[in-house]
Design a protein around this motif. Structure first.
Motif, PDB file in Angstrom:
ATOM      1  N   CYS A  65       0.835  -1.206   0.000  1.00  0.00           N
ATOM      2  CA  CYS A  65       0.000   0.000   0.000  1.00  0.00           C
ATOM      3  C   CYS A  65       0.875   1.264   0.000  1.00  0.00           C
ATOM      4  O   CYS A  65       1.744   1.433   0.852  1.00  0.00           O
ATOM      5  N   CYS A 124       0.679   3.288   3.243  1.00  0.00           N
ATOM      6  CA  CYS A 124       1.435   2.644   4.327  1.00  0.00           C
ATOM      7  C   CYS A 124       2.935   2.886   4.128  1.00  0.00           C
ATOM      8  O   CYS A 124       3.665   3.113   5.092  1.00  0.00           O
ATOM      9  N   HIS A 160      -3.903   0.801   8.618  1.00  0.00           N
ATOM     10  CA  HIS A 160      -4.398   0.491   7.271  1.00  0.00           C
ATOM     11  C   HIS A 160      -5.862   0.060   7.353  1.00  0.00           C
ATOM     12  O   HIS A 160      -6.162  -1.088   7.654  1.00  0.00           O
ATOM     13  N   HIS A 184      -6.670   2.685   0.950  1.00  0.00           N
ATOM     14  CA  HIS A 184      -6.314   2.994   2.337  1.00  0.00           C
ATOM     15  C   HIS A 184      -7.108   4.264   2.628  1.00  0.00           C
ATOM     16  O   HIS A 184      -6.896   5.301   1.963  1.00  0.00           O
TER      17      HIS A 184
HETATM   18 ZN    ZN Z   1      -2.226   1.215   3.780  1.00  0.00          ZN
END
Ligand code: ZN
Ligand code: 5GP
Length: 113
Positions: A5, A8, A47, A99
């Motif tokens: 992600c 992230c 997340h 996300h």
């Molecule tokens: Zn994420």
């Protein structure tokens, strides 16, 4: 998937971003492809895929992220007269990054819903 992600990765510092604010639960960064003079993203450090994954246990965090917009409005002159908050939910809602994030937009909002 947290590992791949992009948000992230930004939170972990693996991908660079222009950070505006940070606290224990969220970060605020500049959007890489701004759709207004000021276009920021308020992103939880956890997340969470989308608004659909929030529940009453996480309602406080959601409220905190919404209220940070008041602080952002003080930081940016373009938001003096007002600003726009947007949350895209799922593919059909225009969400590209899976996300959760809140868009903060100010200045030159013509053309935006
Ligand atoms: Zn994420
Ligand atoms: P969504 O359509 O998912 O609600 O919005 C995702 C937003 O993230 C888009 O406005 C896009 O420009 C922004 N974005 C995508 N990748 C990156 C990135 O790597 N860094 C930053 N700062 N913003 C990104």
């Amino acid at each position: 998937m947290e590992k791949e992600c992009i948000f992230c990765k930004i939170i972990r510092g693996e991908v660079s971003s222009e950070k505006i604010l940070e606290d224990e639960d969220f970060i605020v960064i500049k959007d890489i492809n701004p759709k207004a003079d000021v276009h920021l993203l308020i992103i939880p450090k956890e997340h969470i895929t989308s608004l659909r994954e929030f529940n009453s246990e996480k309602a406080d965090m959601l409220g905190k992220m919404l209220l940070v917009s008041k602080e952002l409005a003080k930081k940016f002159d373009q938001a003096k007269d007002g600003y726009k908050i947007a949350i895209n939910v799922g593919k059909g809602g225009g969400q590209i990054i899976d996300h959760f994030h809140i868009h903060f937009l100010a200045g030159n909002l013509t053309g935006l819903p």
